[in-house]
Motif scaffolding. Structure first.
Motif, PDB file in Angstrom:
ATOM      1  N   GLY A   1       0.809  -1.325   0.159  1.00 29.00           N
ATOM      2  CA  GLY A   1       0.205  -0.218   0.002  1.00 29.00           C
ATOM      3  C   GLY A   1       0.813   1.227   0.030  1.00 29.00           C
ATOM      4  N   ILE A   2       1.970   1.203  -0.387  1.00 24.00           N
ATOM      5  CA  ILE A   2       2.873   2.426  -0.499  1.00 24.00           C
ATOM      6  C   ILE A   2       2.666   3.138  -1.883  1.00 24.00           C
ATOM      7  CG2 ILE A   2       5.201   3.376  -0.687  1.00 24.00           C
ATOM      8  CD1 ILE A   2       5.969   1.399   1.432  1.00 24.00           C
ATOM      9  N   PRO A   3       2.081   4.316  -1.955  1.00 24.80           N
ATOM     10  CA  PRO A   3       1.806   4.988  -3.332  1.00 24.80           C
ATOM     11  C   PRO A   3       3.170   5.249  -3.998  1.00 24.80           C
ATOM     12  CG  PRO A   3       1.304   6.594  -1.507  1.00 24.80           C
ATOM     13  CD  PRO A   3       1.799   5.183  -0.998  1.00 24.80           C
ATOM     14  N   SER A   4       3.054   5.582  -5.423  1.00 28.46           N
ATOM     15  CA  SER A   4       4.031   5.451  -6.216  1.00 28.46           C
ATOM     16  C   SER A   4       5.533   4.677  -5.770  1.00 28.46           C
ATOM     17  CB  SER A   4       4.460   7.207  -5.982  1.00 28.46           C
ATOM     18  OG  SER A   4       3.505   8.039  -6.488  1.00 28.46           O
ATOM     19  N   PRO A   5       5.078   3.376  -5.734  1.00 27.10           N
ATOM     20  CA  PRO A   5       6.354   2.479  -5.106  1.00 27.10           C
ATOM     21  C   PRO A   5       7.504   2.718  -5.936  1.00 27.10           C
ATOM     22  CG  PRO A   5       4.678   1.257  -6.370  1.00 27.10           C
ATOM     23  CD  PRO A   5       4.190   2.809  -6.167  1.00 27.10           C
ATOM     24  N   GLY A   6       7.532   2.986  -7.390  1.00 23.43           N
ATOM     25  CA  GLY A   6       8.947   2.904  -7.866  1.00 23.43           C
ATOM     26  C   GLY A   6       9.917   4.258  -7.268  1.00 23.43           C
ATOM     27  N   ALA A   7       9.051   5.440  -7.210  1.00 24.12           N
ATOM     28  CA  ALA A   7       9.715   6.561  -6.705  1.00 24.12           C
ATOM     29  C   ALA A   7      10.219   6.433  -5.217  1.00 24.12           C
ATOM     30  CB  ALA A   7       9.040   7.723  -6.927  1.00 24.12           C
ATOM     31  N   ARG A   8       9.133   5.835  -4.470  1.00 22.38           N
ATOM     32  CA  ARG A   8       9.514   5.912  -3.226  1.00 22.38           C
ATOM     33  C   ARG A   8      10.677   4.851  -2.766  1.00 22.38           C
ATOM     34  NH1 ARG A   8       6.275   8.176   0.637  1.00 22.38           N
ATOM     35  NH2 ARG A   8       8.489   8.261   1.653  1.00 22.38           N
ATOM     36  N   ALA A   9      10.899   3.595  -3.629  1.00 25.35           N
ATOM     37  CA  ALA A   9      12.079   2.709  -3.396  1.00 25.35           C
ATOM     38  C   ALA A   9      13.175   3.577  -3.237  1.00 25.35           C
ATOM     39  CB  ALA A   9      11.875   1.790  -4.704  1.00 25.35           C
ATOM     40  N   ARG A  10      13.428   4.895  -4.001  1.00 24.43           N
ATOM     41  CA  ARG A  10      14.681   5.257  -4.031  1.00 24.43           C
ATOM     42  C   ARG A  10      14.796   6.332  -2.802  1.00 24.43           C
ATOM     43  NH1 ARG A  10      12.912   5.363  -9.507  1.00 24.43           N
ATOM     44  NH2 ARG A  10      11.936   7.535  -9.509  1.00 24.43           N
ATOM     45  N   ASP A  11      14.030   6.566  -1.737  1.00 17.76           N
ATOM     46  CA  ASP A  11      13.813   7.333  -0.677  1.00 17.76           C
ATOM     47  C   ASP A  11      14.539   6.259   0.414  1.00 17.76           C
ATOM     48  OD1 ASP A  11      12.774   9.401  -1.908  1.00 17.76           O
ATOM     49  OD2 ASP A  11      10.653   8.725  -1.295  1.00 17.76           O
TER      50      ASP A  11
END
Length: 334
Positions: free
Chosen positions: A139-149
């Motif tokens: 349930g994490i939105p924008s998973p591709g971008a958040r994976a880089r956080d």
């Protein structure tokens, strides 16, 4: 099919006055696809039991004894390099505090992908793609971008979801979930519990769910064991334990939960006193000082986890002297 057998697991730490036993002769089994709930107050030994099972207690003064059999292999007898092959792959754990479990200097996607590549023959790009899929699953939105956080860029609830994604990454045979929904709101909590439940149904994963929330266990666990002062004091199928609890401690825990189907009481019942320190335990029942039913013999004799004599099924066990027969060789006080 039984996946995990814990036999006589005991954990002692070195104290100023000698060894202090914080987990005392814990034994249980977990079958494939089963969800076992573990309940009890803070300090009852729930998390230490699970950490000991995976060889994650690093204290130089700790002594762990007993057996943890996974598919017939005793995990406690394995050297560290072989135990790493099991941890995170076939046996995974969702840790209680994600901020101290995630590495602050690595991106969360990299941390998930690292575990996948450690246990699977897969390239870096495929592992990163799988990491993003797992973040989306929890349930994490924008998973591709958040994976880089980095971990500090996530809220506490989001970090917990990252930990859940990491634990699910290799679809383990056994998943230990230590308070996995503590920092999540109700709607996300339901989503995470559904993911964990579906994992057991789809892949046959056995789940050990540790939580203070008995309502969570009522909805997900097929069997519940209640721990107090490092010992299991009651164990039964979930429906039976909620309908007919036997041990006074379990009765107290369930009695403190508000009921919507009964008249509202002026004040919720509570268990008087505080859990004892492991170093202060006497020879008798650890719960006796807080128990309204306790008798003198309870302070002198340690109860064994047994079926209640002649009154119940063999899969409902409790550790209360007053429920067992015969009693120790001394008369009960009037």
């Amino acid at each position: 099919m039984t996946t995990l057998v814990v036999d006589g697991l005991t954990v002692e730490f070195r104290g100023p006055d000698g060894p202090v036993r914080v987990v005392d002769d814990v034994s249980f089994e977990l079958s494939a696809g089963e969800t076992l709930g573990v309940a009890g107050e803070s300090g009852s030994g729930k998390s230490v039991t699970m950490l000991a099972m995976l060889g994650l207690i690093r204290d130089a003064g700790a002594v762990v004894t007993g057996r943890v059999l996974f598919d017939g292999q005793d995990l406690l007898a394995l050297p560290e390099n072989r135990l790493r092959d099991y941890r995170g792959d076939r046996v995974a754990m969702i840790f209680q505090d994600p901020m101290t479990s995630l590495n602050p200097v690595y991106r969360v996607g990299w941390q998930i992908a690292e575990q996948i590549r450690r246990h699977r023959r897969i390239g870096a790009r495929a592992a990163r793609r799988r990491a993003a899929e797992l973040l989306e699953l929890v349930g994490i939105p924008s998973p591709g971008a958040r994976a880089r956080d980095y971990p500090h860029q996530f809220s506490g609830g989001m970090r917990q979801r990252v930990m859940i994604a990491m634990a699910l990454s290799c679809e383990p045979d056994v998943l230990i979930a230590d308070e996995p929904t503590t920092a999540l709101d109700v709607s996300v909590q339901a989503q995470i519990l559904r993911i964990i439940r579906d994992l057991g149904t789809r892949t046959g994963t056995g789940v050990i769910m540790i939580t203070h929330d008995l309502g969570v266990l009522a909805g997900i666990a097929s069997r519940v064991q209640v721990m107090y002062a490092g010992r299991i004091v009651e164990q039964a199928p979930t429906a039976r334990l909620f309908a007919r609890p036997r041990h006074p401690y379990t009765i107290g825990l369930l009695g403190s939960i508000p009921r919507l189907d009964l008249p509202r009481p002026a004040r919720l019942p509570s268990i008087e006193g505080l859990p004892p320190l492991a170093a202060d335990l006497g020879p008798g029942c650890a719960f006796a000082p807080r128990c309204r039913e306790a008798e003198d013999l309870c302070l002198r004799h340690r109860p064994t986890l047994l079926p209640t004599a002649g009154t119940g099924p063999p899969d409902h066990l409790d550790a209360c002297l007053l429920r067992h027969s015969p009693l120790p060789d001394e008369k009960r006080t009037a």
